[in-house]
Design an enzyme around this catalytic site. Structure first.
Site, PDB file in Angstrom:
ATOM      1  N   GLU A  79     -19.068   5.759  -5.525  1.00  0.00           N
ATOM      2  CA  GLU A  79     -18.357   4.580  -6.035  1.00  0.00           C
ATOM      3  C   GLU A  79     -19.304   3.629  -6.773  1.00  0.00           C
ATOM      4  OE1 GLU A  79     -16.062   3.113  -2.685  1.00  0.00           O
ATOM      5  OE2 GLU A  79     -14.901   4.965  -2.628  1.00  0.00           O
ATOM      6  N   ASN A 137      -4.380  -5.716   0.962  1.00  0.00           N
ATOM      7  CA  ASN A 137      -5.315  -5.815   2.090  1.00  0.00           C
ATOM      8  C   ASN A 137      -6.691  -6.376   1.734  1.00  0.00           C
ATOM      9  OD1 ASN A 137      -6.191  -3.539   0.802  1.00  0.00           O
ATOM     10  ND2 ASN A 137      -6.013  -2.171   2.569  1.00  0.00           N
ATOM     11  N   HIS A 192     -11.820  -3.729  -0.400  1.00  0.00           N
ATOM     12  CA  HIS A 192     -12.111  -2.293  -0.350  1.00  0.00           C
ATOM     13  C   HIS A 192     -13.548  -2.141   0.120  1.00  0.00           C
ATOM     14  CE1 HIS A 192     -12.703   1.883  -1.611  1.00  0.00           C
ATOM     15  NE2 HIS A 192     -13.873   1.476  -2.088  1.00  0.00           N
ATOM     16  N   TYR A 230     -10.081   6.014  -6.543  1.00  0.00           N
ATOM     17  CA  TYR A 230      -9.054   6.405  -5.564  1.00  0.00           C
ATOM     18  C   TYR A 230      -8.588   7.840  -5.771  1.00  0.00           C
ATOM     19  CZ  TYR A 230      -8.679   1.565  -3.896  1.00  0.00           C
ATOM     20  OH  TYR A 230      -8.935   0.338  -3.326  1.00  0.00           O
ATOM     21  N   LYS A 234     -10.420  -7.333  -3.694  1.00  0.00           N
ATOM     22  CA  LYS A 234      -9.320  -6.880  -4.546  1.00  0.00           C
ATOM     23  C   LYS A 234      -8.648  -8.095  -5.204  1.00  0.00           C
ATOM     24  CE  LYS A 234      -8.393  -2.638  -1.900  1.00  0.00           C
ATOM     25  NZ  LYS A 234      -7.441  -1.979  -0.951  1.00  0.00           N
TER      26      LYS A 234
HETATM   27  P1  IDP Z   1      -9.094   2.050   3.142  1.00  0.00           P
HETATM   28  O1  IDP Z   1      -9.012   1.064   1.998  1.00  0.00           O
HETATM   29  O2  IDP Z   1      -9.091   1.368   4.483  1.00  0.00           O
HETATM   30  O3  IDP Z   1     -10.224   3.041   2.984  1.00  0.00           O
HETATM   31  P2  IDP Z   1      -7.299   4.228   2.386  1.00  0.00           P
HETATM   32  O4  IDP Z   1      -6.485   5.037   3.325  1.00  0.00           O
HETATM   33  O5  IDP Z   1      -8.474   4.890   1.731  1.00  0.00           O
HETATM   34  O6  IDP Z   1      -7.720   2.882   3.133  1.00  0.00           O
HETATM   35  O7  IDP Z   1      -6.292   3.691   1.253  1.00  0.00           O
HETATM   36  C1  IDP Z   1      -6.817   3.095   0.083  1.00  0.00           C
HETATM   37  C2  IDP Z   1      -5.975   1.890  -0.255  1.00  0.00           C
HETATM   38  O8  IDP Z   1      -4.665   2.312  -0.600  1.00  0.00           O
HETATM   39  C3  IDP Z   1      -5.764   0.898   0.903  1.00  0.00           C
HETATM   40  O9  IDP Z   1      -6.836  -0.002   1.074  1.00  0.00           O
HETATM   41  C4  IDP Z   1      -4.499   0.194   0.445  1.00  0.00           C
HETATM   42  O10 IDP Z   1      -4.802  -0.766  -0.584  1.00  0.00           O
HETATM   43  C5  IDP Z   1      -3.728   1.336  -0.199  1.00  0.00           C
HETATM   44  N1  IDP Z   1      -2.813   1.956   0.759  1.00  0.00           N
HETATM   45  C6  IDP Z   1      -3.079   2.874   1.710  1.00  0.00           C
HETATM   46  N2  IDP Z   1      -1.982   3.230   2.397  1.00  0.00           N
HETATM   47  C7  IDP Z   1      -0.974   2.520   1.843  1.00  0.00           C
HETATM   48  C8  IDP Z   1       0.454   2.442   2.100  1.00  0.00           C
HETATM   49  O11 IDP Z   1       0.989   3.097   2.996  1.00  0.00           O
HETATM   50  N3  IDP Z   1       1.161   1.577   1.313  1.00  0.00           N
HETATM   51  C9  IDP Z   1       0.600   0.839   0.326  1.00  0.00           C
HETATM   52  N4  IDP Z   1      -0.718   0.885   0.036  1.00  0.00           N
HETATM   53  C10 IDP Z   1      -1.498   1.706   0.796  1.00  0.00           C
HETATM   54 MG    MG Z   2     -10.498   4.622   1.679  1.00  0.00          MG
END
Ligand code: IDP
Ligand code: MG
Length: 143
Positions: free
Chosen positions: A120, A106, A109, A43, A3
């Site tokens: 994807e 984080n 992805h 997303y 990212k």
């Molecule tokens: P993942 O990336 O581990 O699959 P997902 O639940 O699919 O996690 O969420 C997609 C992305 O959305 C996360 O990687 C993160 O960048 C963002 N995200 C998820 N939950 C939150 C939150 O509570 N606050 C801010 N960003 C979030």
């Molecule tokens: Mg996800």
């Protein structure tokens, strides 16, 4: 995918190194500023979530480094290697556990199932961008 925070922090090489060392096969890669349509498509399960507007701004804040990797159980293996969604809770040794602090930044992805990987890859790559070749370490990597 690395990212924008991971790209800006110079972690692309580190991420590639980990997947290469694991034995995965590099199939495609590119550095790109993602257009809004592809971010929304990637997303789409999160469109209604309160964090979605911030997530979209984050993903579009700079270039992403997109990759396709293959190997035995690649999707599950990569999910384990990237770690839990919240880097504060991700296991040490995982990419998010080693390089992140904030759930909204984080670093990486990864697709969460083979079906979402197919979906994807279809959003981000054309078939000609996926390179077919055999890798010489396969006989020693696999039983
Ligand atoms: P993942 O990336 O581990 O699959 P997902 O639940 O699919 O996690 O969420 C997609 C992305 O959305 C996360 O990687 C993160 O960048 C963002 N995200 C998820 N939950 C939150 C939150 O509570 N606050 C801010 N960003 C979030
Ligand atoms: Mg996800």
């Amino acid at each position: 995918m690395v990212k924008p925070d991971g790209v800006q922090r110079g972690l692309v090489g580190e991420v590639i190194s980990r997947f290469e060392a694991k034995g995965l096969k590099f199939v495609a890669a590119k550095l790109e500023l993602l257009p809004e349509e592809r971010v929304v498509e990637q997303y789409r399960e999160h469109l209604e979530k309160p964090f979605f507007p911030g997530l979209k701004r984050y993903i579009m804040s700079g270039p992403c480094f997109l990759m396709v990797w293959e190997g035995k159980g690649a999707v599950a293996v990569v999910r384990t290697m990237i770690g839990a969604t919240n880097p504060a809770e991700a296991a040490p040794g995982s990419i998010r556990g080693d390089f992140g602090l904030d759930i909204g930044r984080n670093v990486v992805h990864a697709s969460d199932s083979p079906r979402s990987a197919d979906r994807e890859i279809g959003i981000h790559f054309t078939p000609t961008e996926l390179v077919e070749y055999s890798k010489i370490d396969e006989p020693v990597l696999y039983e």
